[in-house]
Structures are given as C-alpha cells and as structure tokens.
Design a protein around this motif. Sequence first.
Motif, PDB file in Angstrom:
ATOM      1  N   UNK A 112       0.828  -1.214   0.000  1.00  0.00           N
ATOM      2  CA  UNK A 112       0.000   0.000   0.000  1.00  0.00           C
ATOM      3  C   UNK A 112       0.857   1.257   0.000  1.00  0.00           C
ATOM      4  N   UNK A 113       1.950   1.239   0.739  1.00  0.00           N
ATOM      5  CA  UNK A 113       2.845   2.394   0.829  1.00  0.00           C
ATOM      6  C   UNK A 113       4.287   1.919   0.638  1.00  0.00           C
ATOM      7  N   UNK A 114       4.679   1.651  -0.616  1.00  0.00           N
ATOM      8  CA  UNK A 114       6.001   1.056  -0.849  1.00  0.00           C
ATOM      9  C   UNK A 114       7.143   2.057  -0.702  1.00  0.00           C
ATOM     10  N   UNK A 115       8.320   1.512  -0.421  1.00  0.00           N
ATOM     11  CA  UNK A 115       9.543   2.316  -0.428  1.00  0.00           C
ATOM     12  C   UNK A 115       9.802   2.711  -1.873  1.00  0.00           C
ATOM     13  N   UNK A 116      10.182   3.961  -2.162  1.00  0.00           N
ATOM     14  CA  UNK A 116      10.491   4.337  -3.546  1.00  0.00           C
ATOM     15  C   UNK A 116      11.559   3.413  -4.137  1.00  0.00           C
ATOM     16  N   UNK A 117      11.402   3.078  -5.406  1.00  0.00           N
ATOM     17  CA  UNK A 117      12.281   2.110  -6.053  1.00  0.00           C
ATOM     18  C   UNK A 117      13.751   2.489  -5.951  1.00  0.00           C
ATOM     19  N   UNK A 118      14.084   3.745  -6.235  1.00  0.00           N
ATOM     20  CA  UNK A 118      15.494   4.164  -6.207  1.00  0.00           C
ATOM     21  C   UNK A 118      16.091   4.041  -4.802  1.00  0.00           C
ATOM     22  N   UNK A 119      15.301   4.274  -3.797  1.00  0.00           N
ATOM     23  CA  UNK A 119      15.776   4.091  -2.424  1.00  0.00           C
ATOM     24  C   UNK A 119      16.021   2.616  -2.157  1.00  0.00           C
ATOM     25  N   UNK A 120      15.100   1.778  -2.612  1.00  0.00           N
ATOM     26  CA  UNK A 120      15.226   0.342  -2.412  1.00  0.00           C
ATOM     27  C   UNK A 120      16.454  -0.227  -3.138  1.00  0.00           C
TER      28      UNK A 120
END
Length: 197
Positions: A112-120
């Motif tokens: 529902x509230x994912x970590x932003x891809x670039x951060x991941x």
Amino acid sequence: MRRAGSYFTRELPGRLASIVVARSRDGKANAFHNVCAHRGNKVVWQEHPGEESKGFCREFHCKYHGWRYGLDGQATHVTNEQEFFDLDKSRLRMPRVHCEEFAGFVFVNLAEDPVPLRTFLGDRLLEVEEYPFELMTQRYGFRSRIRGNWKLAVDSVCEWYHPPYVPPASSTRTSARRRSWCRPWTRTTTTCSPRTC
C-alpha cells in the motif's frame, strides 16, 4: 513497451494477483490489478483467462458486461450507465498497483505504501542505469509436445551436436524443420528483453 497502447499481463505465483502493465498516451507505464470494478471479472485476456497476454490497444474491454477502461485503468464506459443510481464514473477504475521504471525495466510493488524504487535499489545498483539494456532485444522461444523422455529431449536440444543426426522417424516434421535452423546459442525456454515484453 515502447509504444503508447502496448501492454502485458503477469499472473503472479500462487494466484496472488493478476497484473496489467500498460503504456499510456503520455508515455507513462501504469500497473493495475486485472479486475473489473463492476463484478470483479478478469478484464485483460486473450485465448484463456489463466494465461498471460500482451498486445496493443486503445482501451481495455471487459468481456462480461462490456465496461471499458483506459490505459491508466480509469473507467471510460459503463454499459447502461443511466440505469445506475448516483454513479460517479470518475471513481471507478481497475485498482492501481505501484509501478516505476528503471533502466528500461518495469517494477511493480503490491504494498500500500512502498519504499520508492530508487531508495530500495541503493546507490550501487543505480550505476547501471545508463547501460543500454534497450539494445538487448534478441529473443527466441518455442513450444513442442514430446512423446518420450522429456529429460533426454531437453538434453539433446541443449547439446547442439546431436539434433542434426536424430532419425526423422523419431521426430515430427515441425521439429525436423527446427533442426535445420538450430544454433548452439538457442534456448528451449522463452526469454525476452525489458523492451520487447
């Protein structure tokens, strides 16, 4: 998915979800659950609802009651709309799935509230962003039905030295034709690049 209107579906293992990824007219990749807002029917499928599909379209059409959805998943047509009381079509859509692109690859996240891809991905992986993955467009695949020991058949195809000498009586005409253009680098499984799927 280079062109606007291109799409593909993915059936996640364990019937977790059926996802549609589509390129909208503004060039953005969108992902959403492959389910109609009306009766929960699967919207995007071609030959069989359980199989993955891909193609090009202007909008998605539910085969159950004819509701239509844009490339962003938003409802664009409701059959007999006047028969519904207080219907706000702008609130109807195929449920969104978080979707981001990186280096030509499409990533979806069901949270529902994912970590932003670039951060991941982190700094080290971001270094490959400029690699020309889009030039890697070669792919090969086929299906065949084999009456016999599947392991022997797979091993024989993977080992390029044997297929040209298999007796014609032990294979179909189709596989005999395939042998004439087999190369040592072909594979027996379907693979695809991020730009062609």
